[in-house]
Design a protein around this motif. Structure first.
Motif, short mmCIF file in Angstrom:
data_model
loop_
_atom_site.label_atom_id
_atom_site.label_comp_id
_atom_site.label_asym_id
_atom_site.label_seq_id
_atom_site.Cartn_x
_atom_site.Cartn_y
_atom_site.Cartn_z
N UNK A 21 0.82 -1.21 0.00
CA UNK A 21 0.00 0.00 0.00
C UNK A 21 0.86 1.27 0.00
N UNK A 22 0.17 2.39 -0.19
CA UNK A 22 0.79 3.70 -0.09
C UNK A 22 0.54 4.24 1.31
N UNK A 23 1.58 4.70 1.96
CA UNK A 23 1.45 5.28 3.29
C UNK A 23 2.17 6.60 3.36
N UNK A 24 1.57 7.57 4.03
CA UNK A 24 2.19 8.90 4.17
C UNK A 24 2.43 9.20 5.65
N UNK A 25 3.69 9.42 5.98
CA UNK A 25 4.02 10.07 7.25
C UNK A 25 4.24 11.54 6.92
N UNK A 26 3.28 12.42 7.27
CA UNK A 26 3.42 13.82 6.89
C UNK A 26 4.47 14.53 7.75
N UNK A 27 4.83 15.73 7.32
CA UNK A 27 5.64 16.61 8.16
C UNK A 27 4.98 16.74 9.53
N UNK A 28 5.76 16.65 10.59
CA UNK A 28 5.21 16.78 11.94
C UNK A 28 4.47 18.11 12.07
N UNK A 71 20.61 17.35 1.25
CA UNK A 71 19.64 17.68 0.21
C UNK A 71 20.09 18.91 -0.59
N UNK A 72 20.56 19.94 0.11
CA UNK A 72 20.91 21.19 -0.55
C UNK A 72 22.21 21.07 -1.34
N UNK A 111 12.74 11.14 13.46
CA UNK A 111 13.57 12.03 14.28
C UNK A 111 13.54 13.46 13.79
N UNK A 112 13.53 13.65 12.48
CA UNK A 112 13.57 15.00 11.92
C UNK A 112 12.20 15.66 11.86
N UNK A 113 11.15 14.85 11.82
CA UNK A 113 9.81 15.39 11.59
C UNK A 113 9.55 15.68 10.13
N UNK A 114 10.43 15.21 9.24
CA UNK A 114 10.28 15.44 7.80
C UNK A 114 9.36 14.36 7.20
N UNK A 163 12.42 17.20 2.59
CA UNK A 163 12.46 18.24 3.62
C UNK A 163 11.05 18.60 4.08
N UNK A 164 10.97 19.37 5.15
CA UNK A 164 9.68 19.73 5.74
C UNK A 164 8.74 20.34 4.71
N UNK A 165 7.50 19.92 4.76
CA UNK A 165 6.41 20.42 3.93
C UNK A 165 6.64 20.18 2.43
#
Length: 538
Positions: free
Chosen positions: A224-231, A437-438, A481-484, A507-509
């Motif tokens: 399945x598809x699962x999303x852990x969103x930005x905290x 990432x950057x 840990x990052x909330x990303x 990265x976030x959002x």
């Protein structure tokens, strides 16, 4: 009550159920429309064109649950049924006719992990200690979904109080949830019930919570598809907490589009959840409307090489997936993490979770009406009582050990060690990911969601299982840990037809970007399969 409701409906003349012989399935007798495996968009069109009603959809899924969740293969994903679902469906059918649909989710049946408060239904977190705890109001995300017209069909089983301690998908109230793809394997944890239910077509999609992999793991092992969103993108108020520095809520669905539609409704600022306040300017109104199947043609994709080597077949599936992205036009960039970031359980997730669990759980418990435990010590006492220990589904002894570890923690806000992790160590991990990432100009980092396939259920041996990883969930700890954000999507299967997922992490959002990439991959590979090892579910 459930049997009386089912028996009383005229839908019995429309839907034909065969459960007396193996390998037969519940299906729509009408040749025009069969709800099996249908997406939200397909159901929305069918409902609007009167090919089916929401009442009939609810009947259809209830019959599949009756046939296959406690009977037949006995997936055991459902912990309680919403007795009002049929009446709600009737009301929504009438509203569709008189006013039109509220959203694409109008009249769509969904399932919800049993740590979300749903008004009029029990919220137990799978624990016998909270049996009979009927919620008086909805969790924030449940309220938003109901306002969009979604029907809460059932609550799903889970690892007790959202922590597995070696018994993935087991609880003292619900027992053990099985993996629809192989009944000798578990459905991971802790959102095992939701994932198994969606994979078995007991609902259109479902909700889970994720602290250290509890959405991504179950979605991965059930195709399945699962999303852990930005905290903070989605609220946790009205959800039994595990560790609010790490907890998120998110959808589990059969397609990226369905998951994106669900996330669009769930996301929002909630004054009762401080973490959502920072998301105000980052919420996308509709993550599904701009999904781009060509997004991989110009993407720069990092490959987290640290998380391979657990299982040769999983590695082969992910290598093939990366090769596919490269042929589609993506530039592939190998990346590595620091020694700390390669395995974040011991330095961050475990200690933070242990420190927060007692205080945050007791705050939730003390809001309950009725004769329920108010302290973690009371939960331990009931769990160790003779009645519970000698029951058919006693509390996992290791879960009790986890309670006791949490009980011994000092008040976390006065702990210098805890504050160092929150104010220094977690930000350092975020900075490391941002720098990688950057510097590499990456759109996302990919890796096997789990480095090994679904593991054997705790009560049976399976010599066919191969896993060389120290911790098959280690890659997922980075997002925790990052909330990303992280999105897992099916990438293929092993030789014994067990699902393997690939994760897109950013990265976030960056949910829209990750969903675009996952959608492009999904549409180009069609890697998801049905559970062939349990053919009655097909």
């Amino acid at each position: 009550m459930f049997r009386k409701m089912v028996a009383s409906k005229v839908l019995l003349t429309i839907f034909f159920v065969t459960i007396t012989m193996p390998f037969q399935s519940v299906y729509a007798e009408e040749t025009e429309f069969n709800p099996f495996e249908k997406s939200i968009d397909e159901l929305y069109l069918a409902l609007n064109s009167h090919k089916i009603t929401s009442e009939q959809l609810v009947e259809y899924y209830l019959k599949r649950i009756e046939a296959y969740d406690k009977n037949g293969p006995a997936i055991n994903s459902i912990i309680s049924i919403n007795d009002e679902a049929l009446e709600i469906a009737k009301e929504l059918d009438a509203e569709r006719e008189s006013k039109g649909p509220r959203s694409k989710l109008h009249g769509i049946p969904i399932v919800v992990k049993d740590n979300f408060d749903v008004s009029g239904m029990q919220t137990t977190a799978g624990s016998v200690t909270l049996k009979g705890n009927y919620a008086s109001q909805d969790a924030f995300t449940i309220k938003k979904l109901k306002e969009a017209g979604a029907i809460i069909l059932a609550k799903t089983n889970m690892s007790e109080f959202a922590a597995s301690f070696g018994r993935l998908g087991y609880s003292s109230l619900g027992g053990l949830t099985l993996n629809p793809y192989n009944l000798k394997r578990d459905a991971s944890g802790s959102s095992s019930g939701t994932a198994a239910a969606v994979a078995a077509n007991f609902a259109v999609f479902g909700l889970g919570t994720d602290t250290s992999g509890s959405i991504r793991g179950p979605a991965n092992v059930t195709g399945l598809v699962g999303i852990r969103p930005t905290l903070g993108l989605t609220s946790r108020s009205g959800v039994i907490p595990s560790s609010l520095s790490l907890d998120t809520t998110g959808p589990i669905a059969r397609t990226v589009s369905d998951a994106a539609i669900a996330l669009s409704i769930m996301a929002g600022v909630d004054q009762n959840d401080y973490a959502t306040l920072a998301a105000k300017n980052h919420i996308v109104k509709d993550y599904s409307s701009s999904l781009d199947k060509n997004s991989l043609q110009t993407a720069r994709i990092g490959v987290a090489t640290d998380f391979f080597g657990g299982n040769a077949e999983v590695d082969a599936v992910i290598d093939k997936a990366i090769g596919k992205m490269s042929r589609m036009g993506s530039e592939i960039v190998p990346v590595t993490f620091s020694e700390t970031t390669k395995y974040l359980w011991t330095p961050i997730l475990g200690p933070v979770g242990d420190a927060e669990f007692k205080v945050q759980l007791e705050k939730y418990l003390n809001r309950l009406d009725g004769n329920f435990p108010r302290t973690l010590q009371e939960i331990i006492s009931i769990s160790e009582s003779e009645e519970v220990v000698n029951s058919k589904t006693p509390v996992n002894p290791a879960r009790i050990g986890g309670y006791k570890t949490a009980l011994e923690q000092a008040p976390y806000k006065s702990s210098a060690e805890y504050m160092k992790k929150i104010t220094i160590e977690i930000p350092n991990v975020r900075k490391e990911i941002e720098r990688i990432m950057e510097q590499n100009e990456l759109d996302a980092i990919v890796f096997p969601t789990m480095s090994c396939p679904a593991s054997p259920r705790f009560d049976q041996e399976d010599p066919s299982y191969v896993c060389e990883a120290y911790d098959t969930y280690a890659a997922g700890y980075v997002a925790s840990a990052t909330g990303f954000p992280e999105v897992t999507v099916p990438a293929g299967t092993t030789s014994d037809e067990m699902p393997v997922g690939i994760s897109f992490f950013g990265l976030a959002y960056s949910e829209q970007k990750l969903l675009n990439l996952a959608y492009a991959f999904e549409q180009s590979t069609n890697a998801r399969t049905l559970p062939s090892n349990t053919p009655e579910l097909k």
